[in-house]
Design a protein around this motif. Sequence first.
Motif, short mmCIF file in Angstrom:
data_model
loop_
_atom_site.label_atom_id
_atom_site.label_comp_id
_atom_site.label_asym_id
_atom_site.label_seq_id
_atom_site.Cartn_x
_atom_site.Cartn_y
_atom_site.Cartn_z
N PHE A 27 -2.74 3.82 -1.04
CA PHE A 27 -1.44 4.13 -1.66
C PHE A 27 -0.28 3.78 -0.74
O PHE A 27 0.81 3.45 -1.21
N THR A 28 -0.49 3.85 0.56
CA THR A 28 0.60 3.58 1.51
C THR A 28 1.10 2.14 1.39
O THR A 28 2.21 1.84 1.82
N GLU A 29 0.30 1.27 0.81
CA GLU A 29 0.71 -0.12 0.62
C GLU A 29 1.66 -0.29 -0.56
O GLU A 29 2.28 -1.33 -0.71
N TRP A 30 1.73 0.71 -1.42
CA TRP A 30 2.59 0.65 -2.60
C TRP A 30 3.83 1.48 -2.34
O TRP A 30 3.74 2.68 -2.04
N LYS A 31 4.97 0.86 -2.47
CA LYS A 31 6.23 1.48 -2.09
C LYS A 31 6.45 2.84 -2.75
O LYS A 31 6.86 3.80 -2.11
N TRP A 32 6.16 2.94 -4.04
CA TRP A 32 6.40 4.19 -4.78
C TRP A 32 5.59 5.35 -4.20
O TRP A 32 6.06 6.47 -4.09
#
Length: 122
Positions: A27-32
């Motif tokens: 998830f840390t790779e996705w900005k949101w």
Amino acid sequence: MKGFLTIVLLIISNSFMTLAWYGHLKFTEWKWFQKLGLVAIIFISWGIALFEYVFQVPANRLGYSENGGPFSLLQLKVIQEVITLVVFAVFTLIFFKTETFKTNHLISFVFLILAVYFMFKK
């Protein structure tokens, strides 16, 4: 047919489980998702895990010998564990490019296959 359907449902269930348990690490790779706290990530993972149960419970009920299925409780558990590890290995290789599949992993899978063999041996 019940055995095949049980295994398919277990594969689907374990796919959701793996996504819930380890998918949040990406998830840390996705900005949101970067802005979310731990509690929010827990609830998202919990929501994903709900689908694990939607498939896991019917798989076990359908596959269990006392419900007319082909597998004993111990056999169901060993099948589920092997599926879990295979799904996890595939998930890891696809989504976590930094992980590698090594000889010791292959040897581990051979032993898992042997575990299944001995679980079903009369």
